[in-house]
Design a protein around this motif. Structure first.
Motif, short mmCIF file in Angstrom:
data_model
loop_
_atom_site.label_atom_id
_atom_site.label_comp_id
_atom_site.label_asym_id
_atom_site.label_seq_id
_atom_site.Cartn_x
_atom_site.Cartn_y
_atom_site.Cartn_z
N ALA A 50 0.81 -1.22 0.00
CA ALA A 50 0.00 0.00 0.00
C ALA A 50 0.84 1.27 0.00
CB ALA A 50 -0.97 0.00 1.18
N GLY A 51 2.11 1.21 -0.48
CA GLY A 51 2.94 2.40 -0.59
C GLY A 51 3.73 2.75 0.66
N PHE A 52 3.73 1.89 1.67
CA PHE A 52 4.45 2.18 2.92
C PHE A 52 5.84 1.55 2.98
CE2 PHE A 52 -0.08 2.45 4.10
CZ PHE A 52 -0.12 3.74 4.61
N GLU A 53 6.20 0.77 1.98
CA GLU A 53 7.48 0.07 2.02
C GLU A 53 8.64 1.06 2.08
OE1 GLU A 53 9.86 -3.46 -0.40
OE2 GLU A 53 8.00 -2.59 -1.21
N GLY A 54 9.56 0.82 3.00
CA GLY A 54 10.73 1.68 3.18
C GLY A 54 10.49 2.87 4.07
N GLY A 55 9.26 3.09 4.49
CA GLY A 55 8.96 4.25 5.33
C GLY A 55 9.30 4.01 6.79
N ARG A 56 9.64 5.10 7.48
CA ARG A 56 9.87 5.07 8.93
C ARG A 56 8.99 6.15 9.53
NH1 ARG A 56 11.75 1.38 6.94
NH2 ARG A 56 13.82 0.44 7.18
N TYR A 57 8.05 5.74 10.38
CA TYR A 57 7.02 6.66 10.86
C TYR A 57 7.14 6.82 12.37
CZ TYR A 57 5.36 5.42 6.23
OH TYR A 57 5.30 5.19 4.88
N HIS A 58 7.20 8.07 12.78
CA HIS A 58 7.43 8.42 14.17
C HIS A 58 6.12 8.92 14.78
CE1 HIS A 58 10.28 9.20 17.43
NE2 HIS A 58 9.66 10.35 17.66
N GLY A 59 5.91 8.60 16.05
CA GLY A 59 4.71 9.05 16.74
C GLY A 59 4.91 8.98 18.24
N ARG A 60 3.83 9.20 18.96
CA ARG A 60 3.93 9.19 20.42
C ARG A 60 2.74 8.48 21.05
NH1 ARG A 60 2.68 15.20 22.84
NH2 ARG A 60 0.60 15.49 21.97
#
Length: 309
Positions: A50-60
């Motif tokens: 779904a287009g998320f490959e290779g992404g690094r997502y930050h949150g809290r």
């Protein structure tokens, strides 16, 4: 936060941090801020679809004072095309649906569920987005150079790719403020409540399975409850067959024939019957004769004469 050294929330969060450091995941990192044990920052690896490959997502993650009996609030800080930035997302594992939360769940399960939820459709849920696959790929590439202004983590650092190093560094970055929170000398930030419950409540164990999260619409809550453990299979106990018994049949008693009376006795009884009948006839004759004479004597006017005879 009074009595934080005995707080169930503090003990639970410290235990989960220790577990994550001892057994890091290759899919995410998570650790509390240096001065606030109730606010954790995480970085997750995008799923290969779904287009998320290779992404690094930050949150809290913002934990309530009565955690783990109430769920944390989760928000993303990195643009990702699936959730709005800085807005509390609506899942069955977040503060939007405390009715579905289970105290046995924790940080590890919440982040694994969050990763599995990224490729799904938003369907108008609170904080949800539905970017195209191409737009998400662009955001996934940009996420590698994003840096958090609060914790200083850069999603393109080696530590964000190798969760073991990132997790260890996050644990080491806990400063005096977090240590004081664990011993009861510090207070949680304004994102959390002002007090936490006492620690006399037992801490539930971590779950072994990850239930699928559910989303809810902004107009009405349609979140489906997480799957429950399968009901235990019924055990059928077959009765042990008893050995076949061959009882000895009880013999039927043969009736003993009664002996017939002797022939001469039968003749005697018949003779007695005849004699008795004759006697009765004679008595009847004499009675009738006497009565007839009496009647004749009265007719002649001499009842006394009759008796004189």
């Amino acid at each position: 936060m009074s009595g934080a050294s005995r707080s169930a929330a503090v003990k639970r969060l410290m235990k989960e941090l220790s577990d994550l450091q001892a057994d890091p995941s290759p899919e995410f990192t998570a650790a509390p801020l240096e001065d606030n044990l109730f606010e954790w920052h995480f970085t997750i690896r995008g799923p290969p679809e779904a287009g998320f490959e290779g992404g690094r997502y930050h949150g809290r993650l913002i934990f309530p004072p009565d955690y783990p009996f109430k769920p944390p609030n989760i928000s993303f800080l990195t643009p990702n095309g699936r959730f709005e930035v800085g807005k509390k997302i609506c899942l069955s594992i977040t503060g939007h649906h405390p009715e579905y939360w289970r105290p046995a769940w924790g940080v590890r399960l919440a982040l694994v569920a969050l990763i599995s939820f990224l490729p799904t459709k938003g369907d108008g849920a609170i904080g949800a987005l539905d970017y195209t696959v191409e737009e998400r790929r662009v955001l996934a590439g940009r996420s590698r150079g994003w840096r958090c202004g609060v914790c200083g983590v850069c999603c393109g650092d080696k530590g964000s790719d190798e969760s073991g190093e990132g997790q260890g560094r996050a644990g080491q970055n806990m400063g005096p403020g977090a240590a004081d929170a664990a011993t009861g000398d510090a207070k949680p930030s304004q994102a959390t409540a002002e007090s936490t419950p006492d620690a006399n409540i037992p801490i539930p164990p971590s779950p072994s399975a990850v239930p699928p999260p559910a989303s809810s619409s902004s107009s009405s809550s349609t979140t489906a409850p997480p799957s429950q453990p399968p009901a235990p299979h019924a055990v059928t106990i077959s009765p042990t067959p008893l050995p076949h018994l061959d009882p000895t049949p009880t013999p039927t008693p043969t009736p003993v024939p009664q002996p017939a009376p002797p022939q001469h006795l039968t003749e005697i009884l018949r003779t007695i019957d005849r004699a008795l009948a004759l006697v009765f006839l004679l008595l009847a004759y004499f009675v009738i004769r006497r009565v007839s004479k009496l009647v004749e004597g009265e007719a002649k006017g001499g009842a006394g004469r009759f008796w004189a005879e």
